[in-house]
Design a protein around this motif. Sequence first.
Motif, PDB file in Angstrom:
ATOM      1  N   ASN A 135       0.843  -1.191   0.000  1.00 50.11           N
ATOM      2  CA  ASN A 135       0.000   0.000   0.000  1.00 50.11           C
ATOM      3  C   ASN A 135       0.883   1.247   0.000  1.00 50.11           C
ATOM      4  OD1 ASN A 135      -1.796   2.134   0.669  1.00 50.11           O
ATOM      5  ND2 ASN A 135      -3.209   0.670   1.610  1.00 50.11           N
ATOM      6  N   THR A 136       1.233   1.709  -1.205  1.00 51.52           N
ATOM      7  CA  THR A 136       2.161   2.830  -1.331  1.00 51.52           C
ATOM      8  C   THR A 136       1.633   4.087  -0.647  1.00 51.52           C
ATOM      9  OG1 THR A 136       2.932   1.935  -3.439  1.00 51.52           O
ATOM     10  CG2 THR A 136       3.434   4.244  -2.993  1.00 51.52           C
ATOM     11  N   GLU A 137       0.352   4.345  -0.794  1.00 49.96           N
ATOM     12  CA  GLU A 137      -0.241   5.536  -0.190  1.00 49.96           C
ATOM     13  C   GLU A 137      -0.108   5.511   1.330  1.00 49.96           C
ATOM     14  OE1 GLU A 137      -4.585   7.821  -0.013  1.00 49.96           O
ATOM     15  OE2 GLU A 137      -4.214   6.273  -1.508  1.00 49.96           O
ATOM     16  N   ALA A 138      -0.386   4.356   1.921  1.00 53.24           N
ATOM     17  CA  ALA A 138      -0.272   4.235   3.375  1.00 53.24           C
ATOM     18  C   ALA A 138       1.175   4.344   3.828  1.00 53.24           C
ATOM     19  CB  ALA A 138      -0.864   2.905   3.836  1.00 53.24           C
ATOM     20  N   VAL A 139       2.081   3.698   3.093  1.00 50.85           N
ATOM     21  CA  VAL A 139       3.501   3.748   3.443  1.00 50.85           C
ATOM     22  C   VAL A 139       4.018   5.180   3.382  1.00 50.85           C
ATOM     23  CG1 VAL A 139       5.810   3.050   2.697  1.00 50.85           C
ATOM     24  CG2 VAL A 139       3.959   1.373   2.745  1.00 50.85           C
ATOM     25  N   ASN A 140       3.600   5.938   2.376  1.00 49.11           N
ATOM     26  CA  ASN A 140       4.013   7.338   2.274  1.00 49.11           C
ATOM     27  C   ASN A 140       3.475   8.174   3.432  1.00 49.11           C
ATOM     28  OD1 ASN A 140       5.388   6.831  -0.095  1.00 49.11           O
ATOM     29  ND2 ASN A 140       3.710   7.484  -1.428  1.00 49.11           N
ATOM     30  N   PRO A 151      -0.580  -1.460   7.594  1.00 45.73           N
ATOM     31  CA  PRO A 151      -0.116  -0.140   7.140  1.00 45.73           C
ATOM     32  C   PRO A 151      -1.262   0.854   6.949  1.00 45.73           C
ATOM     33  CG  PRO A 151       1.014  -1.880   5.950  1.00 45.73           C
ATOM     34  CD  PRO A 151      -0.080  -2.538   6.724  1.00 45.73           C
ATOM     35  N   GLN A 152      -2.371   0.397   6.377  1.00 47.88           N
ATOM     36  CA  GLN A 152      -3.526   1.263   6.177  1.00 47.88           C
ATOM     37  C   GLN A 152      -4.098   1.728   7.510  1.00 47.88           C
ATOM     38  OE1 GLN A 152      -6.520  -0.458   3.649  1.00 47.88           O
ATOM     39  NE2 GLN A 152      -8.078   1.053   4.208  1.00 47.88           N
ATOM     40  N   LEU A 153      -4.169   0.821   8.491  1.00 43.98           N
ATOM     41  CA  LEU A 153      -4.679   1.178   9.812  1.00 43.98           C
ATOM     42  C   LEU A 153      -3.782   2.210  10.484  1.00 43.98           C
ATOM     43  CD1 LEU A 153      -5.712  -2.368  11.131  1.00 43.98           C
ATOM     44  CD2 LEU A 153      -7.246  -0.536  10.412  1.00 43.98           C
ATOM     45  N   LEU A 154      -2.468   2.015  10.378  1.00 46.73           N
ATOM     46  CA  LEU A 154      -1.530   2.967  10.976  1.00 46.73           C
ATOM     47  C   LEU A 154      -1.655   4.342  10.323  1.00 46.73           C
ATOM     48  CD1 LEU A 154       1.604   0.670  11.332  1.00 46.73           C
ATOM     49  CD2 LEU A 154       0.376   1.766  13.218  1.00 46.73           C
ATOM     50  N   ALA A 155      -1.760   4.352   8.987  1.00 46.77           N
ATOM     51  CA  ALA A 155      -1.900   5.626   8.280  1.00 46.77           C
ATOM     52  C   ALA A 155      -3.197   6.327   8.684  1.00 46.77           C
ATOM     53  CB  ALA A 155      -1.871   5.386   6.771  1.00 46.77           C
ATOM     54  N   GLU A 156      -4.266   5.548   8.844  1.00 46.32           N
ATOM     55  CA  GLU A 156      -5.546   6.115   9.261  1.00 46.32           C
ATOM     56  C   GLU A 156      -5.455   6.684  10.664  1.00 46.32           C
ATOM     57  OE1 GLU A 156     -10.210   4.666   9.863  1.00 46.32           O
ATOM     58  OE2 GLU A 156      -8.777   3.376   8.812  1.00 46.32           O
ATOM     59  N   LYS A 157      -4.783   5.954  11.555  1.00 46.87           N
ATOM     60  CA  LYS A 157      -4.610   6.425  12.932  1.00 46.87           C
ATOM     61  C   LYS A 157      -3.807   7.732  12.962  1.00 46.87           C
ATOM     62  CE  LYS A 157      -3.156   6.710  17.266  1.00 46.87           C
ATOM     63  NZ  LYS A 157      -2.869   8.130  17.340  1.00 46.87           N
ATOM     64  N   MET A 158      -2.729   7.771  12.190  1.00 47.92           N
ATOM     65  CA  MET A 158      -1.886   8.971  12.177  1.00 47.92           C
ATOM     66  C   MET A 158      -2.620  10.163  11.557  1.00 47.92           C
ATOM     67  SD  MET A 158       1.624   7.118  10.952  1.00 47.92           S
ATOM     68  CE  MET A 158       2.415   5.870  11.985  1.00 47.92           C
ATOM     69  N   LYS A 167       5.901  -8.397  11.592  1.00 43.43           N
ATOM     70  CA  LYS A 167       7.207  -7.745  11.428  1.00 43.43           C
ATOM     71  C   LYS A 167       7.514  -7.516   9.954  1.00 43.43           C
ATOM     72  CE  LYS A 167       9.074  -9.946  15.600  1.00 43.43           C
ATOM     73  NZ  LYS A 167      10.036 -10.982  16.095  1.00 43.43           N
ATOM     74  N   GLY A 168       7.206  -8.518   9.128  1.00 42.83           N
ATOM     75  CA  GLY A 168       7.456  -8.381   7.694  1.00 42.83           C
ATOM     76  C   GLY A 168       6.671  -7.245   7.073  1.00 42.83           C
ATOM     77  N   VAL A 169       5.394  -7.135   7.444  1.00 40.52           N
ATOM     78  CA  VAL A 169       4.543  -6.067   6.912  1.00 40.52           C
ATOM     79  C   VAL A 169       5.047  -4.700   7.380  1.00 40.52           C
ATOM     80  CG1 VAL A 169       2.216  -5.077   7.037  1.00 40.52           C
ATOM     81  CG2 VAL A 169       2.512  -7.519   6.613  1.00 40.52           C
ATOM     82  N   LEU A 170       5.491  -4.619   8.640  1.00 36.82           N
ATOM     83  CA  LEU A 170       5.999  -3.352   9.161  1.00 36.82           C
ATOM     84  C   LEU A 170       7.296  -2.943   8.471  1.00 36.82           C
ATOM     85  CD1 LEU A 170       5.255  -3.782  12.977  1.00 36.82           C
ATOM     86  CD2 LEU A 170       4.161  -2.177  11.395  1.00 36.82           C
ATOM     87  N   VAL A 171       8.190  -3.904   8.252  1.00 31.54           N
ATOM     88  CA  VAL A 171       9.436  -3.598   7.535  1.00 31.54           C
ATOM     89  C   VAL A 171       9.111  -3.133   6.121  1.00 31.54           C
ATOM     90  CG1 VAL A 171      11.542  -4.617   6.560  1.00 31.54           C
ATOM     91  CG2 VAL A 171      10.901  -5.098   8.930  1.00 31.54           C
ATOM     92  N   ASP A 172       8.142  -3.798   5.473  1.00 32.68           N
ATOM     93  CA  ASP A 172       7.711  -3.397   4.138  1.00 32.68           C
ATOM     94  C   ASP A 172       7.153  -1.965   4.134  1.00 32.68           C
ATOM     95  OD1 ASP A 172       6.979  -4.340   1.274  1.00 32.68           O
ATOM     96  OD2 ASP A 172       5.068  -3.568   2.033  1.00 32.68           O
ATOM     97  N   ALA A 173       6.598  -1.553   5.281  1.00 28.65           N
ATOM     98  CA  ALA A 173       6.019  -0.211   5.403  1.00 28.65           C
ATOM     99  C   ALA A 173       7.042   0.830   5.851  1.00 28.65           C
ATOM    100  CB  ALA A 173       4.849  -0.238   6.383  1.00 28.65           C
ATOM    101  N   GLY A 174       8.314   0.408   6.029  1.00 30.87           N
ATOM    102  CA  GLY A 174       9.364   1.371   6.339  1.00 30.87           C
ATOM    103  C   GLY A 174       9.841   1.382   7.777  1.00 30.87           C
ATOM    104  N   TYR A 175       9.307   0.500   8.610  1.00 28.51           N
ATOM    105  CA  TYR A 175       9.729   0.433  10.007  1.00 28.51           C
ATOM    106  C   TYR A 175      11.016  -0.380  10.153  1.00 28.51           C
ATOM    107  CZ  TYR A 175       5.405   2.365  11.961  1.00 28.51           C
ATOM    108  OH  TYR A 175       4.360   3.196  12.317  1.00 28.51           O
ATOM    109  N   GLY A 176      11.811  -0.025  11.154  1.00 31.99           N
ATOM    110  CA  GLY A 176      12.863  -0.893  11.638  1.00 31.99           C
ATOM    111  C   GLY A 176      12.334  -1.654  12.836  1.00 31.99           C
ATOM    112  N   LEU A 177      13.023  -2.723  13.235  1.00 33.10           N
ATOM    113  CA  LEU A 177      12.598  -3.536  14.379  1.00 33.10           C
ATOM    114  C   LEU A 177      13.564  -3.360  15.529  1.00 33.10           C
ATOM    115  CD1 LEU A 177      11.674  -6.803  12.429  1.00 33.10           C
ATOM    116  CD2 LEU A 177      10.125  -4.987  13.175  1.00 33.10           C
TER     117      LEU A 177
END
Length: 460
Positions: free
Chosen positions: A9-14, A134-141, A44-54
Amino acid sequence: MNRVDFTHNTEAVNAIAAHYDSPPMAFVHSYGCQQNVNDGEKIKGVLVDAGYGLCDKFEDADLILFNTCAVREHAEERVFGNVGALKQLKAKNPNLIIGICGCMTQQEGVVERLRKSYPFVDLVFGVNGIDTLPQLLAEKMGAGKRLLKTPTERYDVVEQMPIQRDSTFRAWLPIMYGCDNFCSYCIVPYVRGRERSRKSEDILHEFRQLISAGYKEITLLGQNVNSYGKGLEESLDFADLLEKLCQEEGDFHIRFMTSHPKDATKKLIDTIAKYPQICNHLHLPVQSGSNRVLKEMNRHYTVEQYLDLIDYAKQKVDGITFSSDIIIGFPGETEEEFEQTLELIQKVEYMQLFTFIYSKRNGTRAAEMPDPITRKEKTDRMGRLLKAQEEIASRLAKGMVGKTCRVLVEGHSRQEGTLTGRLNNNLVVEFKADPALIGSYADVIIEDARVTMLKGSLIK
């Protein structure tokens, strides 16, 4: 059931990236079973894909996620306790996002409890919502407010999900999700949903990726792996799937869990006997040695049927060992019925037992049953069961002394300079060796046995 592929989800990751001045860090902790551990790896994989470190510490995290278990009330209360401990951390860092996901959140009343009593929790999602994180995090932010929605049941099987595995040589591989059994004491069907099998081609694709990456031991996962194939267009059962996997080239072992006795077949036993890649260890949870209790548990097999399968496995699979789950003090269990369980473990001779005192789970049929047994009676029975099992396990372990075994070297033991390795039969041996061997196979001669822990020497 719908099969869908994970979509980046590029939009959410951005949107997530725009929320932080530097790459954010995530702390993820999973409670409970191997399925939960695998879910945690996907999170963890989805979060790393969204730009997070662990990260490994709460204090270093911009996002804290607890992936929860609901099998026992004690585990649930432990989660609430650990979440409560984050209150001060959130007070120091108001930008910290705290999320709860997994089985516990699927239970009635849990989200409302979080909403009312834990105002510092920002995010909730269910067992089948990892790909939407990622979409949920973007919505929360974007909204700047809490996002605590009661999870809904979802029948999608999401493939191609990014994953950050905890090991480089042992891997979990789910073959199905959910459970249709509705054992009277168990909350799992209510939180994990109905059974959904993955297509064999998707399983084979992931399996080949693991072998290519050098994984030595792959454990197939499902609430009931013996139900595999239900609902698929292809005509395939669990034994057929095992046969397909064993025909792949490579140096690997296959384990699987959990098997339900009502669906375990002699065809499955024949397949274990046929292929050396399948470990000659069978985890077959019996739960009780009383037919009346088994009926009240809604297990759909008898002690006689269970023992018939065990006897068949002993005849067909050279050196096979068994482990099982036992529930002590199920509502209404009599002393005679408990003694029938003791008699059963003597007949089977389990190498390992996972024993539990019955834990009431609201929403299950057993929770409404009369339970006149005192806590002292239950703990006394537990002590007697453990004593009997220790004698059995010790005798079986001592029978390993003098044998040379191929083991998968797993890691360091508590004793300095000593490593641990797991045998085909699931026992663990300690031996002195170079740590460079971790993650590979080694030959070890067994020299001593202490209950279920073996001592040995590396054969160079």
